[in-house]
Design an enzyme around this catalytic site. Structure first.
Site, PDB file in Angstrom:
ATOM      1  CB  SER A  60     -48.207  34.993  -9.504  1.00  0.00           C
ATOM      2  OG  SER A  60     -47.134  34.919  -9.088  1.00  0.00           O
ATOM      3  CG  ASP A 207     -47.554  37.646  -6.754  1.00  0.00           C
ATOM      4  OD1 ASP A 207     -48.829  37.252  -6.811  1.00  0.00           O
ATOM      5  OD2 ASP A 207     -46.871  36.963  -7.293  1.00  0.00           O
TER       6      ASP A 207
END
Length: 727
Positions: A60, A207
């Site tokens: 991320s 993610d």
């Protein structure tokens, strides 16, 4: 020459041998949205202590910071980016309004609300896979990492790098060691439901924090002996902090990421170093606190001074990284431009909006604007570019993916005014725009409005070239509205005016800022006495006219502009040769200019309209009245064949700026106005009227909501409520 080479090799061999004896160090950067900016501070502390990083694994925001650092960005450059980036712009899809095509800018000019519903070709409602498609974020990553365009193997970066994502279809971890670096980073930070998933090789990726927020195992697999692990994960909220559905959603995601994070942290070894910045007071959306976040990471690493000094490299650092940082900025020479397009419009339309010349270095500044213009056409889910290196040179590949949610749009709106004397006016409206009727980008717009001013308007807009520079636009229109007839400054009747007509315009767009069009039109209708002396005549009429219209629009926000101009000039001649009952000329000029300083904004401008010859008053009147159009009067309460209006509007933003698209600012403001209305063929002249208003404005998820109170020196007062139009 041979001796010199041999001598240099002998000098380098001891150093190389010593470097090989040094334990390799891997850096693990976890996810945490804005909290991830603390990674920059940790990197600063590591550099100050001479710690050489031999591999980076990130998830991320950790993938963003890690990928940029691995590609050659210095900590100074990263800090400057974090502090100077317009995070609200980056974390949204809308391009800067100045880059949006003029045709789309005009969609904002009705009183329709900002949000629109999209429909697919089969008529079904299209819902997106994420609130944010990631258009601007993807463009930013492409711009920042264009120097890696030749690199497909991430082990060949100055620092070997891995990014972690999640396959949303099967909950599997996806580790990127190859591919297109900006796309891999973008996939790693696609927070479910917030960012739309990224499709790569048939996989739908979100993610990486969903499966591995602290990818220590990934870093170990890169052949390092020890790790520096930076954990910036969000803590769980307490019971009394769970107040909304958003809080519950965030808590659910946090629980998932903390579970896999704790499993990774359990594998820490004695030789590893764990850095956990004190971020309890920071949220995942606190991009506006970048300086404090960086400092928190720096202080956390400094607290581990002795352990980090023990990792100091004696080999003189990373030559590849030093070379990448010292090299001149690379702008690859573009030898070809290719279009990958699955949308309704043709490749030629997309290519026409790309100004990049073949045989010239890549112009990133123009390309960024061109991407915004293409996205602003409202045809595409996302518009991206990449540079592909081949034997024939560098090819700029522009990828335009059709919107999965559909390209036909419905918009709604409402406005309401009340004069405190029992006289109210309201309008509700809707527009439906059908896009991409052919490869040149033809569209069909239909607008309907009910209430005090009833209107039906439909226009077919057909570009005549791939760049939509020239166009033809036939239209049909019908309207009903009440018009007061005034004599000697006293209203003597109110007519119900009904008009039906058609027109044909040809024109040219002027870049993204303006348009000029010439047209002819015919209309006919009737005017019946609604209120007043029944002896006054009803009458029918016919109109035929030539029209020249110029429009120019550079304001950054149509609702609460901070900069730019909005200019309009319309010239119209009614001619008996086109079937008009009377021959007369009219023109109208409009101007708004916005200037800002900090949270304060001034908008000055007005309107001026003239009827140059004698004509029927009811059918040739302009309208004044309403909020900031001579406040205090109800909407369109002051008709006249000639009008003038000057105004100064001030407003101040009362809420701090958010760095996410969910930014709903509150404004307080006031206006001063001076205007006049008068006729040619009777003695009506309002004289100059002074007016003013105070208002509160709020940018809601649907659009701007305004409450205004206005009054004037004619003892008129009114309260206004409007959703969808401010000025």
């Amino acid at each position: 020459m041979f001796r010199l080479v041999f001598f240099l090799l002998m000098l380098l061999l001891p150093t190389a041998g010593f470097a090989d004896s040094q334990p390799k160090t891997g850096l693990v950067l976890s996810g945490g949205a804005a909290r991830g900016l603390a990674h920059i501070g940790v990197l600063k502390a590591l550099e100050e202590r001479g710690v050489r990083i031999d591999a980076i694994a990130g998830t991320s925001m950790g993938a963003v910071i890690g990928g940029l650092y691995a590609s050659g960005y210095s900590t100074e450059e990263l800090e400057k980016l974090a502090l100077e980036l317009d995070w609200q712009q980056v974390l949204s899809d809308d391009p800067p309004r100045q880059d949006v095509p003029f045709r789309r800018k005009q969609d904002d000019r009705d009183f329709l609300v900002k949000r629109k519903l999209s429909f697919r070709d089969d008529g079904s409602l299209g819902l997106p896979l994420g609130v944010i498609q990631g258009q601007n974020l993807a463009l930013l990553l492409e711009r920042l990492l264009v120097h890696t365009s030749d690199t497909r193997d991430f082990d060949r970066l100055p620092i070997p790098f891995r990014a972690v994502a999640t396959d949303i279809a099967n909950d599997k971890k996806v580790i990127f060691s190859r591919g297109h670096l900006p796309q891999a980073i973008r996939a790693s930070m696609s927070i479910p439901a917030v960012f739309a998933p990224v499709e790569i090789d048939g996989r739908l990726l979100v993610d990486g924090g969903m499966v591995d927020n602290i990818p220590m195992d990934v870093a170990r697999s890169m052949g390092v002996e020890r790790l520096i692990v930076v954990d910036i994960g969000s803590p769980l909220l307490k019971r009394d902090q769970l107040l909304t559905v958003v809080d519950v959603l965030n808590q659910s995601i946090t629980m998932m990421t903390r579970r896999n994070s704790e499993a990774q942290l359990a594998t820490l070894r004695p030789e590893d170093v764990l850095v956990q910045p004190a971020l309890a007071g920071f949220g995942s959306t606190d991009f506006g606190r970048a300086e404090q976040l960086i400092d928190a990471g720096y202080r956390a690493a400094n607290a581990l001074d002795s352990r980090l000094l023990a990792m100091r490299s004696e080999s003189g650092g990373n030559p590849a990284l030093s070379l990448a940082r010292s090299a001149e900025p690379r702008t690859p020479l573009i030898s070809a431009v290719e279009i990958e397009n699955d949308s309704k419009v043709g490749d030629a339309v997309i290519r026409r909006h790309i100004r990049q010349q073949v045989g010239e270095p890549l112009d990133l500044q123009d390309l960024q604007k061109d991407m915004g213009t293409l996205y602003g056409l409202d045809y595409f889910e996302q518009v991206e570019y990449r540079v592909v290196h081949g034997e024939a040179g560098n090819t700029l590949v522009v990828t335009a993916r059709e919107k999965r949610t559909g390209t036909d749009y419905l918009r709604l709106g409402i406005n309401l005014s009340d004069d405190f004397r029992g006289d109210s006016a309201f309008n509700i409206g809707a527009s439906y725009r059908k896009n991409g009727i052919n490869e040149l980008g033809a569209e069909w717009l239909t607008r309907i409005q009910l209430g005090a001013h009833q209107e039906l308007f439909t226009e077919f807009y057909q570009p005549l070239d791939a760049g939509s520079r020239w166009f033809v636009a036939p239209n049909l229109h019908a309207e009903n509205q009440n018009i007061e007839s005034v004599m000697d400054n006293d209203p003597i009747a109110e007519y119900r005016l009904q008009r039906y007509g058609y027109g044909l315009h040809v024109g040219r767009q002027i870049a993204n800022n303006g348009e000029i069009r010439f047209g002819i039109g015919q209309a006919w209708g009737e005017a019946d006495v609604r209120i007043g002396d029944p002896e006054l005549p009803d009458f029918n009429f016919e109109e035929g006219y030539y029209q020249l219209k110029y429009s120019f629009d550079t304001v950054d926000n149509v609702d609460f502009p901070r900069e730019g101009e909005d200019i309009g000039l319309t010239l119209r001649q009614y001619d008996e040769g086109l079937g008009s009952d009377e021959r007369y000329r009219q023109w109208e000029f409009k101007l708004d200019k916005a200037l800002s300083h900090g949270p304060n904004t001034l908008v000055f401008g007005g309107r001026y309209g003239r009827t140059l010859d004698d004509a029927e008053v009811v059918t040739s009147s302009f309208m004044l009245g309403g909020a900031r159009q001579l406040s205090g009067f109800r909407q369109n309460a002051l008709p006249g064949q000639n009008i003038s209006l000057a105004r100064l509007i001030y407003f101040r933003r009362m809420t701090p700026r958010s760095f996410l698209p969910l930014d709903f600012p509150l404004y307080l403001g006031a206006s001063l106005e001076r205007g006049r209305a008068w006729n040619n063929d009777n003695e009506f002249d309002s004289g100059y009227i002074n007016a003013g208003s105070v208002f509160i404005g709020y940018e809601t998820p649907l659009g701007p909501l305004n409450f205004s109170y206005g009054l004037n020196d004619e003892a008129e007062r009114a309260l206004y409520m409007n959703l969808g139009r401010s000025f």
